[in-house]
Design an enzyme around this catalytic site. Structure first.
Site, PDB file in Angstrom:
ATOM      1  N   SER A  17      10.670 -17.722 -11.381  1.00  0.00           N
ATOM      2  CA  SER A  17      11.260 -18.151 -10.197  1.00  0.00           C
ATOM      3  C   SER A  17      11.943 -19.489 -10.009  1.00  0.00           C
ATOM      4  O   SER A  17      13.014 -19.528  -9.589  1.00  0.00           O
ATOM      5  CB  SER A  17      10.535 -17.767  -8.798  1.00  0.00           C
ATOM      6  N   THR A  62       3.495 -14.619  -4.797  1.00  0.00           N
ATOM      7  CA  THR A  62       3.021 -13.754  -5.887  1.00  0.00           C
ATOM      8  C   THR A  62       1.426 -13.149  -5.778  1.00  0.00           C
ATOM      9  O   THR A  62       0.853 -13.707  -5.180  1.00  0.00           O
ATOM     10  CB  THR A  62       3.704 -13.952  -7.069  1.00  0.00           C
ATOM     11  N   LYS A  66      -0.316 -11.864  -1.127  1.00  0.00           N
ATOM     12  CA  LYS A  66       0.803 -11.140  -0.339  1.00  0.00           C
ATOM     13  C   LYS A  66       0.013 -10.852   1.051  1.00  0.00           C
ATOM     14  O   LYS A  66       0.664 -10.927   2.173  1.00  0.00           O
ATOM     15  CB  LYS A  66       1.620 -10.214  -0.841  1.00  0.00           C
ATOM     16  N   ASP A 102      10.556  -7.904  -1.561  1.00  0.00           N
ATOM     17  CA  ASP A 102      10.598  -7.111  -2.666  1.00  0.00           C
ATOM     18  C   ASP A 102      11.108  -5.821  -2.561  1.00  0.00           C
ATOM     19  O   ASP A 102      11.684  -5.345  -3.720  1.00  0.00           O
ATOM     20  CB  ASP A 102       9.058  -6.938  -2.833  1.00  0.00           C
ATOM     21  N   ALA A 128      -1.050   0.440  -5.649  1.00  0.00           N
ATOM     22  CA  ALA A 128      -0.883   0.217  -4.296  1.00  0.00           C
ATOM     23  C   ALA A 128      -1.565  -0.954  -3.764  1.00  0.00           C
ATOM     24  O   ALA A 128      -2.010  -1.261  -2.817  1.00  0.00           O
ATOM     25  CB  ALA A 128      -1.984   1.124  -3.768  1.00  0.00           C
ATOM     26  N   ALA A 131       2.711  -5.441  -4.008  1.00  0.00           N
ATOM     27  CA  ALA A 131       4.032  -5.161  -4.212  1.00  0.00           C
ATOM     28  C   ALA A 131       4.414  -3.762  -3.577  1.00  0.00           C
ATOM     29  O   ALA A 131       5.636  -3.504  -3.148  1.00  0.00           O
ATOM     30  CB  ALA A 131       4.190  -5.110  -5.741  1.00  0.00           C
ATOM     31  N   ASN A 151      -2.719   5.722  -7.393  1.00  0.00           N
ATOM     32  CA  ASN A 151      -3.451   4.297  -7.470  1.00  0.00           C
ATOM     33  C   ASN A 151      -4.970   4.487  -8.344  1.00  0.00           C
ATOM     34  O   ASN A 151      -5.469   5.718  -8.052  1.00  0.00           O
ATOM     35  CB  ASN A 151      -3.615   3.559  -6.284  1.00  0.00           C
ATOM     36  N   ARG A 152      -5.405   3.740  -9.009  1.00  0.00           N
ATOM     37  CA  ARG A 152      -6.632   3.797  -9.540  1.00  0.00           C
ATOM     38  C   ARG A 152      -7.668   3.963  -8.354  1.00  0.00           C
ATOM     39  O   ARG A 152      -8.542   4.759  -8.498  1.00  0.00           O
ATOM     40  CB  ARG A 152      -6.896   2.383 -10.162  1.00  0.00           C
ATOM     41  N   THR A 153      -7.567   3.289  -7.413  1.00  0.00           N
ATOM     42  CA  THR A 153      -8.281   3.449  -6.283  1.00  0.00           C
ATOM     43  C   THR A 153      -7.629   4.153  -5.349  1.00  0.00           C
ATOM     44  O   THR A 153      -6.791   3.624  -4.521  1.00  0.00           O
ATOM     45  CB  THR A 153      -8.667   1.848  -5.642  1.00  0.00           C
TER      46      THR A 153
HETATM   47  P1  NAP Z   1      -2.018  -6.687  -6.700  1.00  0.00           P
HETATM   48  O1  NAP Z   1      -1.896  -6.663  -5.381  1.00  0.00           O
HETATM   49  O2  NAP Z   1      -2.954  -7.254  -7.598  1.00  0.00           O
HETATM   50  O3  NAP Z   1      -2.229  -4.979  -7.065  1.00  0.00           O
HETATM   51  C1  NAP Z   1      -2.444  -4.640  -8.379  1.00  0.00           C
HETATM   52  C2  NAP Z   1      -2.198  -3.167  -8.647  1.00  0.00           C
HETATM   53  O4  NAP Z   1      -2.495  -2.887  -9.793  1.00  0.00           O
HETATM   54  C3  NAP Z   1      -3.410  -2.342  -7.938  1.00  0.00           C
HETATM   55  O5  NAP Z   1      -2.906  -1.103  -7.391  1.00  0.00           O
HETATM   56  C4  NAP Z   1      -4.430  -1.943  -9.032  1.00  0.00           C
HETATM   57  O6  NAP Z   1      -5.202  -0.933  -8.740  1.00  0.00           O
HETATM   58  C5  NAP Z   1      -3.581  -1.748  -9.955  1.00  0.00           C
HETATM   59  N1  NAP Z   1      -3.863  -2.150 -11.278  1.00  0.00           N
HETATM   60  C6  NAP Z   1      -4.447  -3.292 -11.961  1.00  0.00           C
HETATM   61  N2  NAP Z   1      -4.950  -3.039 -13.185  1.00  0.00           N
HETATM   62  C7  NAP Z   1      -4.749  -1.571 -13.419  1.00  0.00           C
HETATM   63  C8  NAP Z   1      -5.162  -0.808 -14.489  1.00  0.00           C
HETATM   64  N3  NAP Z   1      -5.624  -1.307 -15.773  1.00  0.00           N
HETATM   65  N4  NAP Z   1      -4.918   0.582 -14.418  1.00  0.00           N
HETATM   66  C9  NAP Z   1      -4.511   1.035 -13.469  1.00  0.00           C
HETATM   67  N5  NAP Z   1      -3.976   0.192 -12.272  1.00  0.00           N
HETATM   68  C10 NAP Z   1      -4.127  -1.275 -12.221  1.00  0.00           C
HETATM   69  O7  NAP Z   1      -0.673  -7.076  -7.380  1.00  0.00           O
HETATM   70  P2  NAP Z   1       0.738  -6.861  -6.754  1.00  0.00           P
HETATM   71  O8  NAP Z   1       1.363  -7.852  -6.119  1.00  0.00           O
HETATM   72  O9  NAP Z   1       0.832  -5.530  -6.316  1.00  0.00           O
HETATM   73  O10 NAP Z   1       1.798  -6.690  -8.237  1.00  0.00           O
HETATM   74  C11 NAP Z   1       1.754  -5.849  -9.215  1.00  0.00           C
HETATM   75  C12 NAP Z   1       2.678  -5.985 -10.529  1.00  0.00           C
HETATM   76  O11 NAP Z   1       4.051  -6.114 -10.064  1.00  0.00           O
HETATM   77  C13 NAP Z   1       2.539  -7.504 -10.954  1.00  0.00           C
HETATM   78  O12 NAP Z   1       2.639  -7.365 -12.455  1.00  0.00           O
HETATM   79  C14 NAP Z   1       3.487  -8.262 -10.311  1.00  0.00           C
HETATM   80  O13 NAP Z   1       3.706  -9.420 -11.474  1.00  0.00           O
HETATM   81  C15 NAP Z   1       4.644  -7.253 -10.291  1.00  0.00           C
HETATM   82  N6  NAP Z   1       5.607  -7.801  -9.402  1.00  0.00           N
HETATM   83  C16 NAP Z   1       6.890  -8.104  -9.787  1.00  0.00           C
HETATM   84  C17 NAP Z   1       7.864  -8.298  -8.870  1.00  0.00           C
HETATM   85  C18 NAP Z   1       9.433  -8.626  -9.375  1.00  0.00           C
HETATM   86  O14 NAP Z   1      10.353  -8.951  -8.467  1.00  0.00           O
HETATM   87  N7  NAP Z   1       9.788  -7.976 -10.389  1.00  0.00           N
HETATM   88  C19 NAP Z   1       7.544  -8.295  -7.381  1.00  0.00           C
HETATM   89  C20 NAP Z   1       6.264  -8.165  -6.884  1.00  0.00           C
HETATM   90  C21 NAP Z   1       5.394  -7.826  -7.945  1.00  0.00           C
HETATM   91  P3  NAP Z   1      -6.555  -1.042  -7.877  1.00  0.00           P
HETATM   92  O15 NAP Z   1      -6.062  -0.964  -6.392  1.00  0.00           O
HETATM   93  O16 NAP Z   1      -7.422   0.330  -8.207  1.00  0.00           O
HETATM   94  O17 NAP Z   1      -7.448  -2.360  -8.362  1.00  0.00           O
END
Ligand code: NAP
Length: 273
Positions: A17, A62, A66, A102, A128, A131, A151-153
């Site tokens: 960013s 990020t 959020k 997003d 879930a 993002a 989703n895992r959960t």
């Molecule tokens: P978050 O709120 O921490 O959520 C993480 C998600 O990933 C949860 O659904 C979690 O499942 C799942 N997860 C994590 N490890 C896992 C595994 N080993 N196997 C299966 N599921 C797994 O993160 P977030 O903010 O949503 O971001 C998610 C991703 O999107 C990140 O990598 C972030 O960098 C990317 N992102 C990119 C942009 C972009 O502009 N390109 C924008 C936003 C986000 P559980 O609920 O079961 O724990």
């Protein structure tokens, strides 16, 4: 006087960013600086207050903050309220405005930059977290045939489906466990899990990708196991750089009232210009 902005997260060192906003500022002749802030878990509010007290004008948020950013904001845009998650804060004399760019960033990247219409498509959303909360509303607005959230959960995917049930239209809109995907095919598979950051991926059935499917990983700047898996099964694979740049452009509009061009910044970041 130079106005200060930043992205706050944990981890945050990988974030592009600052480069993106520096390029937008140069291209639009805006006098701004943009930094990274690493925030300890549990210290979000005090870290944001300190940034604000030092004169900071706005933040991108990020993972994993959020939802906390949503609570921190004193006013919310309609799309932030719908998502219950905020990735942009703007500090105004009248209060702290929270928005979520997003979803607009993702759908703009897929439909405009990649030219892949989402209308009538079967979409699978992996994850879930924060993002996913931001992108489900804008994905439903594209009128897909199906949107399945896995989703895992599983209970978190179910919460998302309940939250957006009123916006489903004619779309088949449901939550799923990974183990229940066997036998299903999708035209667009979006990885919104953070698994790729640690070199992992959720277990997916081999026949998941329909012919001509798009596999979109929100992670950028690295090739994830999900991207490799999808490529090996014939899907067109894209990382989340375009989404990042498009959501950043939306943030820039909120803060500065000017829309920067995104194509030159994407090309520069991909090393194709
Ligand atoms: P978050 O709120 O921490 O959520 C993480 C998600 O990933 C949860 O659904 C979690 O499942 C799942 N997860 C994590 N490890 C896992 C595994 N080993 N196997 C299966 N599921 C797994 O993160 P977030 O903010 O949503 O971001 C998610 C991703 O999107 C990140 O990598 C972030 O960098 C990317 N992102 C990119 C942009 C972009 O502009 N390109 C924008 C936003 C986000 P559980 O609920 O079961 O724990």
């Amino acid at each position: 006087m130079t106005d200060t902005y930043a992205v706050i997260g944990n981890p945050v060192a990988h974030s592009k960013s600052p480069e993106i906003h520096a390029a937008f500022a140069r291209a639009t002749s805006q006098d701004v600086t943009y930094n990274r802030i690493f925030c300890e878990i549990g210290a979000f509010s005090e870290t944001v207050r300190a940034f604000q007290a030092a004169g900071g004008k706005g933040l991108n948020i990020t993972l994993p903050f959020k939802h906390e950013a949503f609570e921190f904001a004193t006013r919310h845009s309609a799309r932030a309220r719908q998502a219950g998650a905020v990735n942009v804060l703007a500090f105004k004399a009248t209060g702290v405005e929270g928005d979520n760019t997003d979803g607009a960033g993702l759908t703009r990247d897929i439909t405009v930059n990649l030219g892949h219409a989402l209308r009538g498509q079967r979409i699978l959303l992996l994850g879930a977290g924060g993002a996913s909360f931001g992108v489900v509303g804008p994905l439903l607005e594209e009128a897909p045939l199906a949107l399945v959230i896995v989703n895992r959960t599983v209970s978190k995917a179910e919460v998302l489906v309940q939250r957006f049930a009123a916006a489903r239209g004619r779309c088949e809109f449901s939550a799923s466990a990974y183990g229940a995907l066997a036998g299903r095919q999708f035209d667009v598979v979006i990885n919104a899990t953070s698994a790729g950051l640690s070199g992992e991926m959720p277990a997916l059935p081999a026949e998941l990708f329909a012919p001509g499917a798009l596999a979109y990983d929100m992670v950028y700047g690295k090739t994830t196991p999900f991207m490799q898996y999808a490529q090996a099964r014939g899907a067109a694979v894209v990382d989340g750089l375009g989404m990042l740049v498009e959501q950043a452009a939306e943030s820039f509009v909120i803060w500065r009232g000017v829309r920067p061009a995104t194509a030159p910044v994407m090309a520069a970041l991909r090393g194709t210009r």
